[in-house]
Design an enzyme around this catalytic site. Structure first.
Site, short mmCIF file in Angstrom:
data_model
loop_
_atom_site.label_atom_id
_atom_site.label_comp_id
_atom_site.label_asym_id
_atom_site.label_seq_id
_atom_site.Cartn_x
_atom_site.Cartn_y
_atom_site.Cartn_z
N SER A 192 0.95 -1.12 -0.14
CA SER A 192 -0.02 -0.04 -0.04
C SER A 192 0.95 1.22 0.00
O SER A 192 1.68 1.44 -0.98
CB SER A 192 -0.99 -0.05 1.05
OG SER A 192 -2.11 0.89 0.97
N ASP A 427 -8.91 -5.33 -5.57
CA ASP A 427 -8.61 -4.09 -4.62
C ASP A 427 -8.75 -2.75 -5.37
O ASP A 427 -8.56 -2.53 -6.34
CB ASP A 427 -7.13 -4.29 -4.57
CG ASP A 427 -6.50 -3.21 -3.74
OD1 ASP A 427 -7.45 -2.58 -2.89
OD2 ASP A 427 -5.27 -2.89 -3.67
N HIS A 452 -6.22 -6.43 -1.66
CA HIS A 452 -5.13 -5.54 -1.31
C HIS A 452 -4.08 -6.18 -0.39
O HIS A 452 -4.23 -6.76 0.50
CB HIS A 452 -5.89 -4.49 -0.33
CG HIS A 452 -5.09 -3.29 -0.05
ND1 HIS A 452 -4.69 -2.61 -1.03
CD2 HIS A 452 -4.45 -2.52 0.95
CE1 HIS A 452 -3.79 -1.33 -0.67
NE2 HIS A 452 -3.76 -1.53 0.61
#
Length: 503
Positions: A192, A427, A452
């Site tokens: 991320s 995601d 994710h």
């Protein structure tokens, strides 16, 4: 930015909306804090035991406060935490690799509990493992507590991504010197926001890391490179693919919540219907909670829990009931049975608020055609909130100025190399990710059903074949990087020896 809830938790990045005030509800503003990072993986469907071996050691490094200036205060230092394990390391003489995981917008403890890609492959590569905590998070806060640091206008000025990756560079060099491992290749990784940092680190510090694995890194969700509606479009598509009737119920529920809220005793009705722990002051408190749930469920949908599936199964099994009862059933399926339900943000990362108000400005909006009420990204309102909260103006173009991003297919392939951009297309943040190869060494590894940061999490008996294959692909790429490095190193050493012999 926590609608999906961590990620990056990343970044991501939906924190832009985090700062919108509840007063905006009159114009249908829903103040969802979209998730970006890894902290939200700490739940019942993930074993929260560290995969690091018992030999792992926590060390505090005397880190430079300001890497880019020479004022007296720039030379001040703070204690930055890193964790190192050499159990499987082949040693300096073997020039064995060093795998470095970049902490992001939370305590390093979260990453140690959920990240498994590097530690599970350390023995295969004979690799040393190094985890570094991001400044201003966890135990790596300069001088004071995190709250005190964020309230200090001068101190929080040192809280930026560029300072963070400079921290990582300094610690990696320090560790290599201590290990006398200057010829050991370094591979960095993150998920991320941490994935963004890993990719940017490889671009800014190619002399330190020979490659980077950037998992679910929405590096294109800046400066309107990516359509603002991308995140919510993917969430909607995810729910629609699971169940059309579930999607329709959610889409219909927003207007019905508003209709009930407009009644004289509307807040009381909604409070009772959704069993809130405290009476609702306004309907935005409820819509915030529901929006967070749907985004989080989509962002982190994975075995064995499959959160979206649970929500839709509950909504669809309640067909015949009124829409709000069905939506409440979905909420209970996600949150679990409880005497009451809190409407507070279940993802709370104050440091990320500051980062989005300074440089991590991701213009995420809800356009028409999704299951959510439309809501544009109002930059003026966003700026006003940042000025009120921190006394600063956001810099929406700084990320692309400093790291690039515009015309990435034309530009990045001309100077970048050895980056894996991994994304699961379920995601929502994948809408801001690199989804196709930019060159032979700037590669996109995507999975149709991935969520994710899934590839860098700990492996599980529930992992589908496509996820196992994705990780194997990434391992093979990293093996090739390291083999190429060793070959180049051998040639370089041979040439140096020949030069010395001539002398």
């Amino acid at each position: 930015m926590k609608c999906s809830s961590v990620l990056f938790q990343w970044l991501q990045l939906l924190s832009l909306l985090i700062l919108l005030t509840n007063g905006g509800h009159a114009t249908r503003k829903i103040n969802w804090r979209l998730p970006i990072g890894l902290t939200h993986f700490k739940d019942n469907d993930v074993v929260t035991e560290s995969v690091l071996s018992d030999d792992a050691v926590t060390i505090f490094y005397n880190q430079t406060l300001d890497h880019f200036n020479y004022r007296p205060e720039s030379y001040e230092t703070f204690q930055q935490r890193y964790v190192i394990s050499t159990k499987y390391w082949g040693g300096a003489n073997a020039r064995a690799p060093i795998f470095v995981h970049f902490g992001a917008e939370s305590s390093l403890d979260n990453d140690l509990e959920v990240v498994g890609f590097f530690p599970e492959n350390a023995q295969r590569f004979n690799a040393c493992l190094l985890y570094i905590e991001h400044r201003f998070y966890g135990q790596s806060v300069p001088f004071h507590s995190s709250d005190d640091a964020l309230k200090n206008a001068s101190l929080r000025g040192y809280f930026s991504s560029s300072q963070a990756i400079a921290d990582y560079a300094e610690i990696i060099i320090h560790v290599k010197q201590n290990l006398r491992a200057e010829d050991s290749p370094v591979i960095v990784s993150g998920g991320s926001y941490g994935g963004m940092l890993a990719s940017w680190f490889r671009l800014k510090y190619p002399h330190i890391a020979i490659g980077a694995l950037a998992s679910s890194a929405p590096i294109l969700y800046f400066d309107n490179i990516t359509p603002q509606n991308g995140y919510y479009s993917v969430v909607t598509k995810d729910f629609k693919e699971i169940s059309e009737t579930c999607y329709q119920a959610i889409q219909k529920s927003w207007a019905e919540i508003d209709q009930v809220a407009a009644q004289p005793n509307g807040m009381s009705i909604l409070s009772q219907k959704f069993m809130t722990c405290n009476p609702l002051d306004n309907s935005a408190q409820l819509t915030d909670l529901l929006g967070n749930i749907y985004c989080s469920a989509a962002q982190y949908n994975r075995a064995p829990s499959y959160r979206m599936n649970k929500i839709c199964a509950a909504i669809d099994s309640s067909v015949g009931n009124d829409t709000l009862s069905r939506v409440f059933a979905g909420m209970v399926a996600y949150l679990g049975s409880s005497p009451c339900y809190s409407t507070r943000n279940f993802v709370d990362i104050d440091g990320w608020d500051w980062q989005t108000c300074s440089e991590m400005v991701m213009p995420i909006a809800r356009g028409t055609g999704t299951m959510f009420p439309p809501d544009s990204f109002d930059y003026n309102k966003f700026t006003d909130n940042c000025k009120r909260q921190y006394g600063v103006l956001p810099r929406p173009h700084w990320i692309t100025t400093y790291y690039g991003g515009q015309n990435i297919e034309l530009i990045l392939k001309r100077f970048g190399s050895n980056i894996i951009f991994s994304n699961g297309l379920k995601d929502p943040y994948s809408s801001g990710g690199v989804l196709k190869n930019l060159s032979d060494t700037l590669v996109a590894v995507t999975t149709t059903n991935g969520s994710h940061c899934l590839d860098i999490l700990k492996s599980s008996p529930n992992d589908p074949v496509w996820l196992i294959t994705q990780r194997q692909t990434e391992i093979k790429i990293i093996e090739d990087w390291i083999a190429k490095y060793y070959a180049d190193l051998s040639i370089t050493r041979s040439r140096l020896n020949q030069s010395y012999q001539r002398k």
